[in-house]
Design an enzyme around this catalytic site. Structure first.
Site, PDB file in Angstrom:
ATOM      1  N   LYS A 160     119.708  51.027 -49.579  1.00  0.00           N
ATOM      2  CA  LYS A 160     120.161  51.677 -50.805  1.00  0.00           C
ATOM      3  C   LYS A 160     120.067  53.193 -50.753  1.00  0.00           C
ATOM      4  O   LYS A 160     120.625  53.876 -51.611  1.00  0.00           O
ATOM      5  CB  LYS A 160     119.384  51.133 -52.007  1.00  0.00           C
ATOM      6  CG  LYS A 160     119.539  49.652 -52.248  1.00  0.00           C
ATOM      7  CD  LYS A 160     120.956  49.210 -52.542  1.00  0.00           C
ATOM      8  CE  LYS A 160     121.431  49.680 -53.891  1.00  0.00           C
ATOM      9  NZ  LYS A 160     122.676  48.977 -54.295  1.00  0.00           N
ATOM     10  N   SER A 180     116.301  39.720 -48.062  1.00  0.00           N
ATOM     11  CA  SER A 180     117.764  39.756 -47.955  1.00  0.00           C
ATOM     12  C   SER A 180     118.192  39.971 -46.503  1.00  0.00           C
ATOM     13  O   SER A 180     119.265  39.511 -46.093  1.00  0.00           O
ATOM     14  CB  SER A 180     118.380  40.818 -48.875  1.00  0.00           C
ATOM     15  OG  SER A 180     117.914  42.095 -48.537  1.00  0.00           O
TER      16      SER A 180
HETATM   17  C1  LIG Z   1     116.619  44.194 -50.607  1.00  0.00           C
HETATM   18  C2  LIG Z   1     118.070  44.370 -50.926  1.00  0.00           C
HETATM   19  N1  LIG Z   1     118.977  43.766 -50.153  1.00  0.00           N
HETATM   20  C3  LIG Z   1     120.299  43.861 -50.416  1.00  0.00           C
HETATM   21  C4  LIG Z   1     120.770  44.600 -51.494  1.00  0.00           C
HETATM   22  C5  LIG Z   1     122.250  44.578 -51.797  1.00  0.00           C
HETATM   23  O1  LIG Z   1     122.909  45.769 -51.601  1.00  0.00           O
HETATM   24  P1  LIG Z   1     124.200  46.115 -52.440  1.00  0.00           P
HETATM   25  O2  LIG Z   1     123.739  46.578 -53.793  1.00  0.00           O
HETATM   26  O3  LIG Z   1     124.856  47.202 -51.663  1.00  0.00           O
HETATM   27  O4  LIG Z   1     125.043  44.897 -52.568  1.00  0.00           O
HETATM   28  C6  LIG Z   1     119.857  45.254 -52.316  1.00  0.00           C
HETATM   29  C7  LIG Z   1     120.292  46.032 -53.465  1.00  0.00           C
HETATM   30  O5  LIG Z   1     119.516  46.554 -54.231  1.00  0.00           O
HETATM   31  C8  LIG Z   1     118.471  45.144 -52.021  1.00  0.00           C
HETATM   32  O6  LIG Z   1     117.548  45.736 -52.799  1.00  0.00           O
END
Ligand SMILES: Cc1ncc(COP(=O)(O)O)c(C=O)c1O
Length: 307
Positions: A41, A273
């Site tokens: 981010k 994630s």
């Molecule tokens: C840990 C984590 N993974 C993935 C994402 C997803 O990213 P995006 O907002 O670009 O879809 C976020 C978004 O806050 C996140 O905090």
């Protein structure tokens, strides 16, 4: 020498994950956890703040306000510290407190918003909406600049002009597939645009937690899951259906498994994630939809130290 922490954002290395996935094909991943805020981010935080300063929406010294699952907040805290803006973050109380500590450590004020229907560690779309309402209110009352990451297109542009081209350059050409879990969708959309521009045949898969699959066109049956920052049970405002060739699903048990495997087999202590993305990349490579020596790119979104 770099001029400031702002220049530490982006240009992350691309790492092969040949130990957790030995074939068919290959998974390569951007080490986004190496950025100063500890996550992917940082790129959106930098792009949105710089654009707002450039066109005058954000004046020097003006407070910045945002709702965050913690990662956007950490990125904004880094950017605001380097540029001299006070920063106020609102976060659902269901997100891990390590995130609040990091933001506070970077000088931010953190307002924790009680959960609506989630539980600690499992944050729902309703929890996020409640935190966003509080952020918008604080910005209105205090004359702050509300970042509104779900509606800020600069986040997408950041990935289209940095993350995507970096993958192409570091891999040495087009990749066969791209997978990413979706929060605001900025990462998935921006990178998919760049990769498809280089090779329209690049297969792009969005990843969703089992039971919370609105991108697949399904009704949300299980709003709670362990993948903080993604899978909010909503289609993000900037979603571009034309970019999603398919969607993939992961279960909490698969996420736990891949999280552990990445740590002990690759030496990569990353967040949930990131585990979702690698699990889905392996599923795509095993699905038979790609050639046997295909390469699928993804992102290791954040560090495991935030949980
Ligand atoms: C840990 C984590 N993974 C993935 C994402 C997803 O990213 P995006 O907002 O670009 O879809 C976020 C978004 O806050 C996140 O905090």
């Amino acid at each position: 020498m770099l001029a400031s922490a702002l220049d530490l954002i982006g240009r992350t290395p691309l790492v092969a994950l040949d130990r957790v996935h030995s074939g068919p094909g290959r998974i390569v991943a951007k080490a986004e956890f190496l950025q100063p805020g500890g996550s992917v981010k940082d790129r959106a935080a930098k792009a949105i703040v710089l654009a707002a300063r450039e066109d005058g929406r954000l004046k020097p010294g003006m407070p910045v306000v945002e709702m965050t699952s913690g990662n956007m907040g950490a990125g904004l805290a880094v950017v605001c510290a380097a540029l001299g803006h006070p920063f106020i973050a609102t976060m659902s109380a269901g997100n891990s407190t390590a995130r609040a500590r990091m933001m506070e450590g970077l000088g931010a004020r953190v307002v924790l918003v009680p959960q609506v229907d989630g539980t600690p560690g499992q944050v729902t779309g309703a929890d996020v909406a409640a935190a966003a309402d509080v952020a918008a209110q604080i910005a209105r009352d205090g004359g702050g600049y509300y970042v509104d990451q779900f509606n800020a297109s600069e986040g997408i542009v950041a990935h289209e002009t940095t993350t995507g081209p970096e993958i192409l350059e570091q891999f040495g050409g087009p990749v066969d597939g791209w997978v990413a879990a979706v929060g605001t969708g900025c990462t998935f959309i921006g990178v998919a645009r760049a990769l498809k521009a280089a090779n329209p045949a690049t297969l792009c898969a969005a990843v969703e937690p089992e039971g919370s699959e609105p991108l697949a066109g399904k009704k949300v049956e299980k709003a709670r899951h362990i993948v903080q920052g993604t899978g909010y049970g909503l289609v993000p405002p900037h979603w571009d259906t034309g970019l999603m060739d398919l969607s993939l699903t992961v279960t909490d048990a698969e996420v736990e498994y891949w999280h552990r495997q990445l740590a002990v087999m690759e030496g990569l202590y990353v967040g949930y994630s990131a585990a979702v993305n690698v699990c889905a990349a392996a599923k795509l490579l095993r699905s038979g939809r790609l050639k046997v020596d295909a390469t699928v790119a993804t992102v290791l979104c954040d560090t495991g130290l935030k949980y």
